[in-house]
Design a protein around this motif. Structure first.
Motif, mmCIF file in Angstrom:
data_model
loop_
_atom_site.group_PDB
_atom_site.id
_atom_site.type_symbol
_atom_site.label_atom_id
_atom_site.label_comp_id
_atom_site.label_asym_id
_atom_site.label_seq_id
_atom_site.Cartn_x
_atom_site.Cartn_y
_atom_site.Cartn_z
ATOM 1 N N UNK A 5 -7.335 -2.350 -2.821
ATOM 2 C CA UNK A 5 -6.022 -2.243 -3.543
ATOM 3 C C UNK A 5 -5.032 -1.182 -3.690
ATOM 4 N N UNK A 6 -5.322 -0.216 -3.252
ATOM 5 C CA UNK A 6 -4.690 1.238 -3.594
ATOM 6 C C UNK A 6 -4.014 1.697 -2.215
ATOM 7 N N UNK A 34 3.107 6.096 -6.523
ATOM 8 C CA UNK A 34 2.365 5.154 -7.465
ATOM 9 C C UNK A 34 1.452 5.964 -8.280
ATOM 10 N N UNK A 35 0.996 7.019 -7.775
ATOM 11 C CA UNK A 35 0.010 7.951 -8.507
ATOM 12 C C UNK A 35 0.584 9.189 -9.315
#
Length: 268
Positions: A5-6, A34-35
């Protein structure tokens, strides 16, 4: 590519006519968005002017946006501004449709904007479009503060033609970099001419003057445009070199290499 999912790796579209599935450094770095430790996981709202931003739920955020849009539309045209990054394709159409539906304006912000290049091509060719260069047979090129392999027009396409599989011939072209520092592009160059930041235009004027004085095909082509002669009279090459912090001898050497080349190229 996604694992558990990442997202962990980005790939381009192999059928894209320009990058053919390859991504430049900025594209590869997009996977870290996203991170990012400063990424906001929830909408932020300020209750009063000068107050602190506070996290609110998505439902409350959308409700407040709807109320603000309704009030803006009731107040008349031109009250809504949609501010985004540089968008293209379907997403750009969606943004433009939203702006039209709200009788507002869509403004795009691009830190690596190409407005000067777009305007130059409009003036020169009557088309406000970014060019697609044919570089496969270039044998001498000069980059005037143009970071070709970093944030320039299309680093992947340029690299593929100049030093990649599309390049014609056994040797890559001679490459001179004019700029205040040596980034990735400067480190790949064969020759570096240090200059003051933001003075590429002055170097270009001095370089044009040297090429015109040398005669040949460039001087013949330049003679077809009276405005070039006017610019050179108004901006002597000695003055341009001094303002750029570049020795005139260095510019003369660049002009000699360009004149001797079969397929030279200068990147603004």
């Amino acid at each position: 590519h996604v694992r558990e999912g990442r997202p962990f790796k980005l790939e381009g579209n192999p059928e894209h006519p320009i990058n053919r599935g390859n991504l430049c450094s900025r594209g590869q770095a997009g996977v870290f968005r996203p991170y990012h430790f400063e990424r906001l996981p929830y909408p932020q709202h300020r209750e009063e002017e000068g107050g602190e931003l506070q996290s609110i739920t998505w439902s409350r955020s959308l409700r407040r946006i709807g109320e603000a849009l309704r009030n803006a539309l009731d107040a008349g045209d031109g009250r809504v501004v949609l501010w985004t990054g540089l968008e293209t394709g379907a997403l750009r159409s969606i943004c433009q449709n939203f702006a039209e539906a709200t009788r507002g304006t869509h403004i795009m912000y691009e830190p690596f904007q190409m407005e000067p290049l777009l305007e130059a091509h409009r003036v020169a060719f009557g088309r406000r479009e970014l060019p697609q260069y044919r570089l496969a047979d270039v044998d001498m090129m000069v980059a005037l503060e143009a970071d070709l392999f970093e944030t320039y027009h299309s680093p992947i396409e340029i690299a593929r033609q100049l030093i990649g599989p599309d390049h014609l011939g056994d040797h890559r072209p001679q490459f001179a970099w004019v700029g205040p520092r040596r980034g990735v592009t400067g480190m790949l160059a064969d020759h570096w001419v240090p200059s003051r930041p933001g003075t590429a235009g002055f170097v270009a004027m001095a370089l044009i003057a040297e090429l015109v004085e040398a005669g040949g095909a460039f001087a013949t082509r330049a003679g077809q445009y009276p405005q070039i002669a006017e610019l050179l009279r108004a901006h002597p090459k000695e003055q341009m070199a001094t303002r750029a912090g570049v020795e005139l001898d260095d510019i003369s050497q660049l002009a000699e290499r360009l004149s001797a080349a079969s397929h030279p190229m200068v990147f603004p």
